[in-house]
Design a protein around this motif. Structure first.
Motif: not given
Length: 328
Positions: A239, A241, A275-276, A296-297, A308, A310
């Motif tokens: 992932r 971000f 944030m994450v 989770q964001l 942001v 993702d």
């Protein structure tokens, strides 16, 4: 070569989650090439240099020229820069600056990460707009060593003149002496977080453009797809971000200033749990795959003036229109 004429005008930060399965993500040559581990808390480490090396390799695969290549003399390219820019061997400021501009224009990694180019013909120094931290595992890792056997040897046979001499030596050896024992260090599984920063102010000095930024993000997500080796097991970028500062002021000039300087400290975006959040689904069991984690964001915590993106796979179209804000 991407076009470096129009540099980025926004500050960015990014958080990359990457993992390794049954491999050594970054061996430490001072510890017999064992996986790098923080000795105080047992968390795994991947150096910033290792990450930037793979980003350079990806940029080269994508068709960009890079300055720091394997097995080359950097002074050759610095000399070429001075010749091509008309400065020759001169160390006058104007000629050094011309060589520096040539290096930024022609080498992706110079205008991205910067470089010291005063080790031969002087082309000065460049402070790059993109900086990457050491990646640190989310949880402690357990490095193990596995014994391995190679069913052959690589013996230097003194006075061997012909192939028959080698065959004669092999025929005289015990079978056990024609095998080699060794050891291989690995981590069964580790999820790592790497943080990065992109300065619009420094980008103006190197020409780091939106096209360069797109290639950087593409590289972060795909760099391990072109860097497979037996020692690294399976490494994957999971992932990514990306945070873009856009500003909030109603005045366009002031908003542009906010976008360049930023609207919130980087740690409020990048620290895990801000944030994450990254948590084990079952805390009673050690993680052995990415699916053992919940990522989770939380858009409700996104500061005003920041967007942001993702990403879990590269999509150039998403870069153009996939940004989310707290209001969106």
């Amino acid at each position: 070569m991407t076009n470096p004429i129009d540099p980025i005008r926004n500050r960015y930060e990014f958080l990359l989650l990457l993992d390794v399965e049954n491999g050594n993500p970054n061996g430490d040559p001072d510890s017999g090439n064992a996986p790098r581990v923080d000795p105080e808390d047992g968390h795994g480490l991947i150096s910033d240099v290792a990450i930037k090396r793979r980003l350079r390799n990806y940029a080269q695969v994508a068709g960009e020229q890079i300055f720091i290549q394997h097995g080359t003399n950097l002074n050759r390219e610095i000399f070429r820069a001075k010749q091509e820019s008309g400065g020759g061997t001169s160390k006058k400021k104007a000629d050094v600056d011309a060589g520096r501009r040539w290096m930024c224009t022609n080498f992706y990694d110079v205008r991205t990460f910067g470089a010291v180019m005063s080790t031969g013909a002087n082309a000065g120094q460049v402070r790059g707009p993109v900086q990457v931290t050491f990646a640190r595992s989310v949880h402690p890792v357990f490095a193990i060593e596995a014994s391995i056997t190679r069913g052959a040897v690589a013996e230097d046979i003194k006075n061997a003149k012909t192939v028959e001499d080698f065959l004669k030596w092999e025929a005289e050896q015990d079978e056990d002496k024609l095998r080699t024992m060794g050891r291989k260090s690995l981590i069964p599984y580790g999820l790592f977080a790497a943080k990065g920063f992109v300065s619009a102010h420094l980008a103006a000095g190197t020409g780091f453009s939106e096209a360069d930024l797109k290639l950087l993000l593409e590289g972060l997500l795909n760099m391990y797809e072109h860097d497979r080796s037996a020692s690294k097991g399976q490494m994957s970028s999971r992932r990514l971000f990306v945070f873009r500062h856009v500003g909030t002021d109603s005045d366009a000039q002031q908003r542009a200033r906010q976008a360049m300087l930023g609207c919130t400290p980087a740690h409020k975006l990048l620290d895990l749990g801000q944030m994450v959040s990254v948590k084990l689904v079952d805390e009673s069991q050690p993680a052995r795959k990415f699916g053992d984690y919940s990522v989770q964001l939380d858009l409700s915590r996104l500061p005003a003036g920041v967007e942001v993106l993702d990403l879990d796979a590269w999509d150039a179209e998403k870069f153009g229109g996939g940004w989310q804000s707290r209001q969106g």
